[in-house]
Design an enzyme around this catalytic site. Structure first.
Site, mmCIF file in Angstrom:
data_model
loop_
_atom_site.group_PDB
_atom_site.id
_atom_site.type_symbol
_atom_site.label_atom_id
_atom_site.label_comp_id
_atom_site.label_asym_id
_atom_site.label_seq_id
_atom_site.Cartn_x
_atom_site.Cartn_y
_atom_site.Cartn_z
ATOM 1 N N PHE A 102 33.565 9.742 3.334
ATOM 2 C CA PHE A 102 32.157 9.856 3.681
ATOM 3 C C PHE A 102 31.432 10.734 2.672
ATOM 4 O O PHE A 102 31.936 11.795 2.281
ATOM 5 C CB PHE A 102 31.987 10.493 5.061
ATOM 6 N N ASP A 243 31.245 0.329 16.967
ATOM 7 C CA ASP A 243 29.792 0.470 17.132
ATOM 8 C C ASP A 243 29.235 -0.735 17.896
ATOM 9 O O ASP A 243 28.381 -0.595 18.773
ATOM 10 C CB ASP A 243 29.112 0.566 15.769
#
Length: 311
Positions: A102, A243
């Site tokens: 990330f 998600d």
């Protein structure tokens, strides 16, 4: 990126303290993503009007237009021109296992966002999903939810690896819903030192997903309900599957359906994403959705969910 092999065959467990590995990949795609963006996108496709809250960089304009066109309220997004929007760089192997990194970027500034002015502007919150973001922001938003009485869903996901035990406790305590996958749930227990019973005392409903095995819903009275997956026609890319599950779950939940039906819609949307190359590349077709719901869960389930599904 895709690695045409298996990570498990390239990594030596006894040499982890000296690991230095590179993988020659055979594919590279750049997609819109991010936990909040993926969930908001899917909710928009499903006819909902979620309020997106987060921090972005100078490169967000195109992404913003996509979300705005779907009916997502992006007024809670704050832009910082001196950084890029957060990036997730991921390599997937032939076993659908992933190694990822990330780049924080603007996400580090999300701790500057206050929820109350946004709630006032949009007429209040039905439920606040606090997903993986800057840890300080996650804690601030959680504490504000407790202080203001906003119902919240704790979804620490990837950030559990970065949080210490006390931080993890702050993110879970008082949640209306706790959603993790099975690995994250075990990590949560380890980091907090809590037992499963202690977690149950801290949250209203715990939902733990188990990949291809489905998900278990554990209610406050201890009732457990297992929900199967919707079988995929193919497995293309698992990025964003969790998600998508959350978006389907929230759509049905917001329509007043129960936990099991909500999880079944979540299972369908998760499978659509698994069959797509990227978390926001899937398409919606109501007739196909009903056919697959019938095949996976039966006619009665499809009939109950049909009014929730957009045309």
């Amino acid at each position: 990126m895709h690695f045409p092999g298996k990570f498990s065959e390239q990594i030596l467990a006894e040499q982890l303290d000296r690991i230095s590995v590179s993988f020659l990949v055979d594919d590279l795609t750049v997609r819109r993503g991010g936990v909040a963006g993926n969930i908001a996108f899917a909710l928009g496709v499903l006819g909902q009007n979620p309020v997106l809250v987060g921090a972005v960089g100078s490169d967000f304009a195109e992404y913003k237009k996509v979300l705005d066109d779907l009916g997502v309220d992006t007024s809670g997004v704050q832009s910082f021109d001196d950084v890029h929007t957060a990036r997730f760089v991921c390599t997937t192997d032939d076993d659908m296992r992933q190694i990822a990194s990330f780049y924080t970027g603007a996400m580090a500034r999300s701790k500057e966002i206050e929820l109350a002015p946004i709630a006032e502007r949009v007429g209040g919150f039905d439920l606040v999903l606090i997903g993986a973001s800057d840890p300080d922001a996650m804690i601030r938003h959680t504490e504000e939810c407790r202080e203001k009485g906003y119902k919240f869903l704790a979804d620490p996901s990837q950030q559990l690896a970065r949080l210490d035990g006390e931080q993890a406790k702050k993110l879970v305590d008082g949640a209306t819903y706790l959603v993790t996958n099975d690995y994250e749930y075990e990590l949560l227990l380890k980091k907090t030192g809590w037992t499963a019973e202690e977690v149950a005392a801290k949250v209203g409903t715990r939902i733990t997903t188990y990949g291809e095995k489905g998900a278990v819903i554990v209610e406050s009275d201890g009732t457990e309900t297992w929900v199967d997956v919707v079988p995929p026609t193919e497995q293309v890319d698992p990025t964003g599957v969790g998600d998508a599950w959350r978006a389907g779950f929230l759509t049905a939940l917001g329509a007043g359906l129960g936990l099991e039906r909500s999880a079944q819609l979540g299972a369908l949307i998760a499978t659509y994403v698994l069959e797509s190359d990227g978390p926001q590349e899937w398409t919606w077709d109501k007739d196909n959705a009903l056919t697959r719901l019938r095949a996976a869960f039966g006619e009665a389930v499809a009939t109950e969910l049909e009014p929730v599904l957009p045309a």
